[in-house]
Design a protein around this motif. Sequence first.
Motif: not given
Length: 205
Positions: A139, A142-143, A146, A164, A167-168, A171-172, A187-188, A191
């Motif tokens: 993650w 990925y962050s 993003i 965003t 992939t978000g 991830a969630i 994560v939510a 995003i």
Amino acid sequence: MERSDIPVLPTSVPWRALLGLSQPASGDWARLRGLQYAYLATVVKGRMIAQAMAAIFIMKLFFGLIPLYFLIGWAAMLAAAQSQVYQAEMSLADAERRSVSKKEIQRHTRISLVSALCWALPLLFFMPYGGSAHQLGLWTIYSMLIAAAALWTASAPLGCILFTVITGVAAILGFALHGAYDVAVVVAAFIAVAVLGTVHGARTY
């Protein structure tokens, strides 16, 4: 009277127009759209390098944990998708000197969608093979992607928002399926902030 090269600014910037989903009557949106998409060609090489490095880090993170053919297959799919993104955005290098067609915008959106789906795969299918450290490491990569996308593609934000959100959500789901509900909530929130920040950056651009 000679026509100015400066596009007529719109009286307002609706979010649908900002994303390329509509064409308001006020303002020279055809020329402004060209400025939006021409900028992508100036940053696409840097983005491809950053994404290649991210893909290498992901493969290194899960090397030895999942079957090698999974890693190679994903890398091949991603490379094919990214080559299409590169070609599409380089073809828009001259967009500021012409009008961008609706077909070009739709093509770029479709390619961005496929690319985002390819990037989402590790979040759904690699996570089960690693522990919490691997999941959080994934993650983190990925962050950063993003955040970089929000900075580099502020001019034409639709592709960034697709990346965003897709992939978000992946991830969630990945964290939620492993019982890490607190991380899924974080994560939510990230995003939501990233999407709002992307739209704000696009308005400023």
